[in-house]
Design a protein around this motif. Sequence first.
Motif, short mmCIF file in Angstrom:
data_model
loop_
_atom_site.label_atom_id
_atom_site.label_comp_id
_atom_site.label_asym_id
_atom_site.label_seq_id
_atom_site.Cartn_x
_atom_site.Cartn_y
_atom_site.Cartn_z
N VAL A 58 0.78 -1.11 -0.11
CA VAL A 58 0.08 0.05 0.06
C VAL A 58 0.79 1.27 -0.10
CG1 VAL A 58 -1.67 1.37 1.28
CG2 VAL A 58 -1.84 -1.22 1.16
N PHE A 59 0.63 2.07 -1.00
CA PHE A 59 1.25 3.60 -1.23
C PHE A 59 0.46 4.42 -0.89
CE2 PHE A 59 3.07 0.15 -3.73
CZ PHE A 59 4.55 0.26 -3.35
N LEU A 60 1.03 5.70 0.14
CA LEU A 60 0.12 6.77 0.27
C LEU A 60 0.82 7.91 -0.27
CD1 LEU A 60 -0.36 6.40 4.08
CD2 LEU A 60 -2.08 6.09 2.38
N PHE A 61 -0.17 8.77 -0.70
CA PHE A 61 0.17 9.88 -1.47
C PHE A 61 -0.54 11.22 -0.99
CE2 PHE A 61 0.65 6.57 -4.45
CZ PHE A 61 1.98 6.60 -4.83
N PRO A 62 0.02 12.05 -0.29
CA PRO A 62 -0.73 13.41 0.38
C PRO A 62 -1.49 14.19 -0.87
CG PRO A 62 1.74 13.80 0.48
CD PRO A 62 1.66 12.44 0.03
N LYS A 63 -2.82 14.40 -0.14
CA LYS A 63 -3.61 15.08 -0.88
C LYS A 63 -4.02 16.36 -0.48
CE LYS A 63 -8.58 14.24 -2.06
NZ LYS A 63 -9.81 13.28 -2.02
N THR A 64 -3.61 16.57 0.77
CA THR A 64 -3.67 17.96 1.63
C THR A 64 -2.42 18.39 2.12
OG1 THR A 64 -4.61 17.00 3.42
CG2 THR A 64 -6.15 17.59 1.89
N ALA A 65 -2.33 19.81 2.62
CA ALA A 65 -1.04 20.15 3.07
C ALA A 65 -0.94 19.57 4.47
CB ALA A 65 -1.23 21.63 3.21
N ASN A 66 -1.96 19.26 5.36
CA ASN A 66 -1.83 18.67 6.60
C ASN A 66 -1.19 17.52 6.36
OD1 ASN A 66 -2.19 20.77 8.32
ND2 ASN A 66 -4.49 20.69 8.31
N ALA A 67 -1.76 16.63 5.12
CA ALA A 67 -1.20 15.05 5.00
C ALA A 67 0.07 15.24 4.80
CB ALA A 67 -2.19 14.76 3.86
N ALA A 68 0.58 16.12 4.05
CA ALA A 68 2.03 16.21 3.78
C ALA A 68 2.83 16.46 4.87
CB ALA A 68 2.27 17.25 2.66
N ALA A 69 2.08 17.34 5.90
CA ALA A 69 2.91 17.51 6.96
C ALA A 69 3.16 16.19 7.93
CB ALA A 69 2.40 18.71 7.73
N ALA A 70 1.99 15.50 7.89
CA ALA A 70 2.03 14.42 8.66
C ALA A 70 2.59 12.98 8.15
CB ALA A 70 0.41 13.82 8.83
N LEU A 71 3.08 13.09 6.74
CA LEU A 71 3.77 11.81 6.01
C LEU A 71 4.76 11.28 6.93
CD1 LEU A 71 3.16 10.22 3.63
CD2 LEU A 71 4.61 11.86 2.48
N SER A 72 5.71 12.16 7.34
CA SER A 72 6.92 11.37 8.04
C SER A 72 6.57 10.51 8.94
CB SER A 72 8.00 12.36 8.38
OG SER A 72 7.48 13.16 9.43
N GLY A 73 5.58 10.70 9.76
CA GLY A 73 5.03 9.75 11.10
C GLY A 73 4.08 8.82 10.73
N THR A 74 3.73 8.50 9.48
CA THR A 74 2.78 7.90 9.10
C THR A 74 2.94 6.86 8.15
OG1 THR A 74 1.31 9.69 8.93
CG2 THR A 74 0.31 8.01 7.62
#
Length: 104
Positions: A58-74
């Motif tokens: 499963v691969f995640l790609f941020p859709k929002t700025a808050n998702a991009a900010a949370a990516l490193s710990g997700t």
Amino acid sequence: MSGGVFLPSTQERDLAKYALALQQIASGRSNATGSVTLTASATSTIVTADNCAPGSAVFLFPKTANAAAALSGTYISSVGKQTFTITHASAASVDRSFFYVCLG
């Protein structure tokens, strides 16, 4: 799922329906994609995904700025039959949205 590939029944005899499915795949459509918003004030989010199975990637790609900010710990902590679990930091944000693709 909207925008996915139409898959004819295994009993289908109309070759045009198979041709349409192949055209959609060649055009980049897939039933292995979706989107998810992380559960606010929680440390995990369970996602139902029909095409996922144990051993899938499963691969995640941020859709929002808050998702991009949370990516490193997700990260994806588990994958099961038609489901996967995302582990993440707890935050009050309600817009930590991601696109995903589940392959395999």
